[in-house]
Each structure stands twice: as C-alpha cells, then as structure tokens.
Design an enzyme around this catalytic site. Structure first.
Site, PDB file in Angstrom:
ATOM      1  N   ARG A  63       0.876  -1.187   0.000  1.00  0.00           N
ATOM      2  CA  ARG A  63       0.000   0.000   0.000  1.00  0.00           C
ATOM      3  C   ARG A  63       0.907   1.229   0.000  1.00  0.00           C
ATOM      4  O   ARG A  63       1.710   1.412   0.909  1.00  0.00           O
ATOM      5  CB  ARG A  63      -0.895   0.000   1.236  1.00  0.00           C
TER       6      ARG A  63
ATOM      7  N   ARG B 116     -13.795  -8.765   1.874  1.00  0.00           N
ATOM      8  CA  ARG B 116     -12.371  -8.512   1.596  1.00  0.00           C
ATOM      9  C   ARG B 116     -11.567  -9.774   1.927  1.00  0.00           C
ATOM     10  O   ARG B 116     -10.663 -10.169   1.205  1.00  0.00           O
ATOM     11  CB  ARG B 116     -11.850  -7.340   2.455  1.00  0.00           C
TER      12      ARG B 116
ATOM     13  N   GLN C  12     -10.191  -4.081  -3.244  1.00  0.00           N
ATOM     14  CA  GLN C  12     -11.474  -3.554  -2.783  1.00  0.00           C
ATOM     15  C   GLN C  12     -12.557  -3.825  -3.829  1.00  0.00           C
ATOM     16  O   GLN C  12     -13.645  -4.308  -3.492  1.00  0.00           O
ATOM     17  CB  GLN C  12     -11.336  -2.039  -2.546  1.00  0.00           C
TER      18      GLN C  12
ATOM     19  N   ASP D 212     -17.216   6.822  -0.782  1.00  0.00           N
ATOM     20  CA  ASP D 212     -15.858   6.736  -0.241  1.00  0.00           C
ATOM     21  C   ASP D 212     -15.590   8.093   0.417  1.00  0.00           C
ATOM     22  O   ASP D 212     -16.309   9.068   0.163  1.00  0.00           O
ATOM     23  CB  ASP D 212     -14.888   6.472  -1.420  1.00  0.00           C
TER      24      ASP D 212
ATOM     25  N   CYS E 253     -16.516   1.652   1.123  1.00  0.00           N
ATOM     26  CA  CYS E 253     -15.296   0.856   1.321  1.00  0.00           C
ATOM     27  C   CYS E 253     -14.771   0.947   2.751  1.00  0.00           C
ATOM     28  O   CYS E 253     -14.040   0.068   3.194  1.00  0.00           O
ATOM     29  CB  CYS E 253     -14.216   1.285   0.327  1.00  0.00           C
TER      30      CYS E 253
ATOM     31  N   HIS F 262      -7.474   0.564  -6.282  1.00  0.00           N
ATOM     32  CA  HIS F 262      -7.675  -0.299  -5.100  1.00  0.00           C
ATOM     33  C   HIS F 262      -8.358  -1.582  -5.598  1.00  0.00           C
ATOM     34  O   HIS F 262      -9.524  -1.837  -5.303  1.00  0.00           O
ATOM     35  CB  HIS F 262      -8.523   0.440  -4.072  1.00  0.00           C
TER      36      HIS F 262
HETATM   37  N1   CP Z   1     -11.261  -0.206   2.636  1.00  0.00           N
HETATM   38  C1   CP Z   1      -9.998  -0.305   3.029  1.00  0.00           C
HETATM   39  O1   CP Z   1      -9.054  -0.549   2.232  1.00  0.00           O
HETATM   40  O2   CP Z   1      -9.838  -0.158   4.378  1.00  0.00           O
HETATM   41  P1   CP Z   1      -8.462  -0.004   5.123  1.00  0.00           P
HETATM   42  O3   CP Z   1      -7.876   1.335   4.755  1.00  0.00           O
HETATM   43  O4   CP Z   1      -8.817  -0.081   6.592  1.00  0.00           O
HETATM   44  O5   CP Z   1      -7.539  -1.118   4.709  1.00  0.00           O
HETATM   45  N1  NVA Z   2      -9.959   6.742  -1.225  1.00  0.00           N
HETATM   46  C1  NVA Z   2      -9.598   6.270   0.082  1.00  0.00           C
HETATM   47  C2  NVA Z   2      -9.830   4.785   0.187  1.00  0.00           C
HETATM   48  C3  NVA Z   2      -9.587   4.203   1.546  1.00  0.00           C
HETATM   49  C4  NVA Z   2      -9.787   2.723   1.573  1.00  0.00           C
HETATM   50  C5  NVA Z   2      -8.144   6.608   0.364  1.00  0.00           C
HETATM   51  O1  NVA Z   2      -7.311   6.475  -0.544  1.00  0.00           O
HETATM   52  O2  NVA Z   2      -7.832   6.994   1.483  1.00  0.00           O
END
Ligand code: CP
Ligand code: NVA
Length: 308
Positions: free
Chosen positions: A106, A295, A136, A227, A267, A133
């Site tokens: 990430r 997930r 997701q 989101d 999400c 993502h």
């Molecule tokens: N939706 C999602 O990716 O959640 P986290 O940021 O908690 O991993």
């Molecule tokens: N768009 C959000 C998604 C979190 C799962 C971010 O990037 O923070």
C-alpha cells in the site's frame, strides 16, 4: 471452471490484471471459502505486507486470509525497516522476494508499486495506491453478486471522488459488464486513462457515465457507493474538499431516488455526515459490513490462486 494455476505467480496491480473469467473464478472460490466448502493449504507460504499508509481492513483481512491458508505474514512497517530510510525499491524488492512468497503493498504513487513489481521475482499485490484499489473492487463486486445473483441490469452509482476506489470500480465494472455511473464534483473526475481503457472494454459504451449530478445519477441505481472525500495523503486539502463536495452526501433523500431494491456500499473508513449520513449508514440498505467481510474471502481466493 478455470484452473486456479492460471493465475500462479502473476501480479495483481490493477483490476485489469484479471480477465472477467478469472474474476468469476475468484468469486466462486471466495464463496466456497466463505461457506467453508473448501480448504487449501499453502504449506507455510509467507506474505510480506508493506504499508506506507494506515489500514485496518486490508491489513487484517490479508493476515487472516494467510492464516486460514496455512501460511503467515510479515508486517514490514516502513518506519522500522530500511524502507523508511530510503533504501531503493529495487534493492528492497530483490531482497524481500528471496524471503517472501508474495508481497502486498500500500503506497502513494502507483509507479512505486510498479517498480516493486519490476524487481520482485514473486507476485506483487496492490493493497491500494493513489490510482487503484483492485482488492477492494473484487470484494465490492462479490458483494453485489451475492445480493443480485448476477450482474445483468445492475447499475452501480458511485458518489464522491474519482480516485483509487472509483477507478478500480470502473475497470472491474467494465470487465464484468456492469453499468457504472460516477457522480463527482467538477475537477474530481476519474483518471482519464482509466476511463479510456474502460471504454475500450465495454461492449456497450453507454454503460459508463461520468457526471456531476448525484440526483440524476442515482435514478434506477441498484447500488449506491461512497468513499471518503479526503483520501489518505490529502489531509491538508480537507477544508477545500469539504466545500467542493457539498451536495455529494448519500442521504435518505438521495436513496429514495434510487431503485427500491438499492443497497448501499462504502469501502470504509466512513465519515458520517460528510459522504454519508448516519441514518443511511445504519439503515437496512447497508451491506457495508458484508462488503468488509468479503475482503477476507476475496483475498483468500486471490492468494490461493497466485500461490498455487
Ligand atoms: N477499505 C480499506 O481498504 O480499508 P483499510 O484502509 O482499513 O484497509
Ligand atoms: N480513497 C480512500 C480509500 C480508503 C480505503 C483513500 O485512498 O484513502
């Protein structure tokens, strides 16, 4: 049925790294894991987790998925490894792929993820970048498939920022032939390359719409999706984005304009009274926690294929 080893040793950096039949295969596998109909043992394989941003769902669901597959994970926190001191990605990737069997990352720039994948000899999974993502989106469409049993005539309306989550919904939606509408404020449209690729995939070009009016975008929708307005790394834009996203809250008035059978997805994490009201979040329309649970099942299916 597709053989699981078709995906062996592949990277999963983008929703487009899978074909539609591979996505359906993962859904079948994920449902079987969920219903405890299958058990796959990966014989102590190791997943390395490199997270440059916070995470609850992605991190924990990957850890539990590996544990259920008889494998393990190593949390490669950038601040306690040499990654945080600036060791080049190409060196880190070559070292880690000699220890780990798969790496989930990430990070911010999608190009950094691609750099890891270029130098790693083991599969690399996108655990979220600023661009996409894809894990997701897999869980999201699995949740939609469970609800409606197929994707025919399903209309998904995403209301919010056209960044990572929206981009992956567009690409996965294109693969699956699902109608996707994105309603975002002007200036927050999804990535133009993502839109271009999606239009190349969709047989019916009317199935993807980018607009700026949530009220018309929800008419006839079966899935309303939101989101956060300010993503991780955008903390300093919060005030400006709160202003620009005014009118893009999923509230009961907006839900009442969608199809009667409409469900609400998010999400997570969610900020009540910003992108979604508490009333809608806690309503019967909510499938948000099924989505979060999925997930785990979707990633267990993905790992079992990449590592088979
Ligand atoms: N939706 C999602 O990716 O959640 P986290 O940021 O908690 O991993
Ligand atoms: N768009 C959000 C998604 C979190 C799962 C971010 O990037 O923070």
């Amino acid at each position: 049925m597709l053989k699981p080893n078709k995906l062996a040793n592949k990277n999963f950096l983008s929703s487009l790294d899978l074909s539609s039949s591979e996505v359906f295969h993962l859904f079948e596998l994920a449902k079987n894991f969920k219903n405890k109909k299958i058990n796959i043992d990966l014989n102590n394989k190791v997943l390395g987790l490199i997270f440059d941003k916070s995470s609850t769902r992605t991190r924990v669901s990957f850890q539990v998925a590996m544990s259920r597959l008889g494998g393990t994970t190593i949390d490669l926190n950038p601040t306690t490894s040499q990654i945080g001191r600036g060791e080049p990605i190409k060196d880190t990737a070559r070292v880690l792929s000699r220890y780990c069997d798969v790496i989930a990352i990430r990070t911010f720039d999608h190009s950094n993820l691609q750099e890891y994948a270029k130098w790693s000899t083991k599969p690399v999974i996108n655990a979220l970048t600023d661009l996409e993502h894809p894990c997701q989106a897999l869980a999201d469409f699995l949740t939609i498939h469970e609800e409606f049993l197929n994707f025919e005539d399903v209309v998904l309306t995403f209301i919010g920022d056209g960044n990572n989550v929206a981009n992956s919904l567009i690409l996965c939606g294109a693969l699956l032939g699902v109608e996707v509408r994105i309603a975002c404020p002007k200036g927050y449209e999804p990535n133009p390359l993502v839109i271009k690729k999606a239009y190349e995939i969709y047989k019916n070009k009317d199935l993807l719409k980018i607009c700026h009016d949530p009220n018309t975008a929800v008419i006839g929708a079966n899935v309303l999706y939101s989101d956060v307005w300010s993503s991780m790394g955008e903390e300093n834009q919060k005030e400006e984005k709160d202003k620009n996203f005014n009118g893009f809250t999923i509230d009961s008035d907006l839900v009442s304009k969608a199809n009667k059978d409409a469900i609400v997805l998010h999400c997570l994490p969610a900020y009540r009274s910003k992108e979604i009201t508490d009333e809608v979040f806690e309503s019967k329309k909510n499938r948000i926690f099924e989505q979060a649970e999925n997930r785990l099942h979707a990633q267990q299916a993905l790992l079992s294929c990449l590592l088979n």
